[in-house]
Design a protein around this motif. Structure first.
Motif, PDB file in Angstrom:
ATOM      1  N   GLY A 114       1.052  -1.170   0.077  1.00 39.87           N
ATOM      2  CA  GLY A 114       0.684   0.145   0.365  1.00 39.87           C
ATOM      3  C   GLY A 114       0.642   1.292   0.423  1.00 39.87           C
ATOM      4  O   GLY A 114      -0.046   2.509  -0.599  1.00 39.87           O
ATOM      5  N   ARG A 130       2.162  -1.488  -7.013  1.00 40.31           N
ATOM      6  CA  ARG A 130       1.259  -3.074  -6.384  1.00 40.31           C
ATOM      7  C   ARG A 130       0.447  -3.553  -6.510  1.00 40.31           C
ATOM      8  O   ARG A 130       0.260  -4.834  -6.178  1.00 40.31           O
ATOM      9  CB  ARG A 130       0.842  -1.595  -5.004  1.00 40.31           C
ATOM     10  CG  ARG A 130      -0.262  -2.077  -4.507  1.00 40.31           C
ATOM     11  CD  ARG A 130      -1.432  -1.007  -3.306  1.00 40.31           C
ATOM     12  NE  ARG A 130      -2.495  -0.953  -4.112  1.00 40.31           N
ATOM     13  CZ  ARG A 130      -2.771   0.358  -4.009  1.00 40.31           C
ATOM     14  NH1 ARG A 130      -2.453   1.086  -3.370  1.00 40.31           N
ATOM     15  NH2 ARG A 130      -4.654   0.449  -4.609  1.00 40.31           N
ATOM     16  N   ASP A 179      -5.673  -6.164  -5.341  1.00 34.49           N
ATOM     17  CA  ASP A 179      -4.823  -6.161  -3.596  1.00 34.49           C
ATOM     18  C   ASP A 179      -5.608  -6.794  -3.637  1.00 34.49           C
ATOM     19  O   ASP A 179      -6.148  -8.197  -3.853  1.00 34.49           O
ATOM     20  CB  ASP A 179      -6.170  -4.713  -3.591  1.00 34.49           C
ATOM     21  CG  ASP A 179      -5.660  -3.355  -4.241  1.00 34.49           C
ATOM     22  OD1 ASP A 179      -4.338  -3.333  -4.563  1.00 34.49           O
ATOM     23  OD2 ASP A 179      -6.012  -2.668  -3.949  1.00 34.49           O
ATOM     24  N   VAL A 194      -5.317  -0.598   2.399  1.00 32.25           N
ATOM     25  CA  VAL A 194      -5.945  -0.886   0.865  1.00 32.25           C
ATOM     26  C   VAL A 194      -6.847  -1.724   1.056  1.00 32.25           C
ATOM     27  O   VAL A 194      -7.883  -1.443  -0.048  1.00 32.25           O
ATOM     28  CB  VAL A 194      -4.475  -1.351   0.082  1.00 32.25           C
ATOM     29  CG1 VAL A 194      -5.667  -1.693  -1.008  1.00 32.25           C
ATOM     30  CG2 VAL A 194      -3.189  -0.259   0.115  1.00 32.25           C
TER      31      VAL A 194
END
Length: 181
Positions: free
Chosen positions: A55, A62, A144, A151
């Motif tokens: 993050g 990322r 993610d 995040v």
């Protein structure tokens, strides 16, 4: 080491495997490798630790860090339907029954999360970080995952995830998420 034959048996057609493993995941692996060569702090981290700090990286980094981890987890738990399946037992089954009434209830809750997902991303089953270690079904955008501090909410340790980017299921399932999950 990944057994591409097993993955190919699950994916069902070579074009899906070619795209998903050899193009998408391989690109993430190459990007992470390049990042590690050029970032001495990142080079000191394990792949799990890199998720926790992802993050703090720019979005492209990322994406690569998460994409590599997410796909490694996906390949490690993937099985052809009916192969190696066993019903949960012991403490896991107790936790499932406590939170979802039954294993079928867990599967239905997971399916609902998958079907409600509109944007590219993932749906996860994880173990919460609280003392109770509750099971959590959560969703994340893009690449993610629930290990990423700042995040993903809630944070949890993922047990399994399903990739809901179009490359994962459009070729084989013609975009039919219900058939895919």
């Amino acid at each position: 080491n990944l057994d591409l034959q097993k993955i190919a048996a699950f994916v069902g057609d070579n074009s899906s495997l070619e795209l998903h493993w050899k193009v998408i995941h391989s690109a993430y692996m190459a990007e992470v490798s390049n990042m590690v060569e050029n970032d001495e702090d990142l080079a000191k981290e394990t792949l799990i630790e890199a998720q926790e700090t992802a993050g703090f990286h720019e979005a492209p980094q990322r994406l690569a860090i998460g994409g590599h981890f997410n796909h490694m987890l996906l390949w490690s738990v993937m099985r052809k339907h009916g192969e190696g399946e066993s019903a949960p037992s012991g403490k896991l089954l107790e936790q499932i029954n406590k939170q979802f009434t039954s294993f079928e209830g867990l599967k239905e809750s997971f399916r609902k999360a998958v079907m409600s997902r509109v944007l590219p991303g993932w749906v996860w089953l994880g173990v919460g970080l609280s003392k109770s270690k509750d099971l959590v079904i959560t969703q994340t955008n893009n690449e993610d995952n629930p290990l990423m501090g700042g995040v993903a909410e809630p944070q949890c340790t993922p047990v399994m995830g399903i990739d809901l980017w179009e490359h994962a299921y459009f070729t084989q399932f013609q975009g039919d998420k219900a058939a895919y999950c």
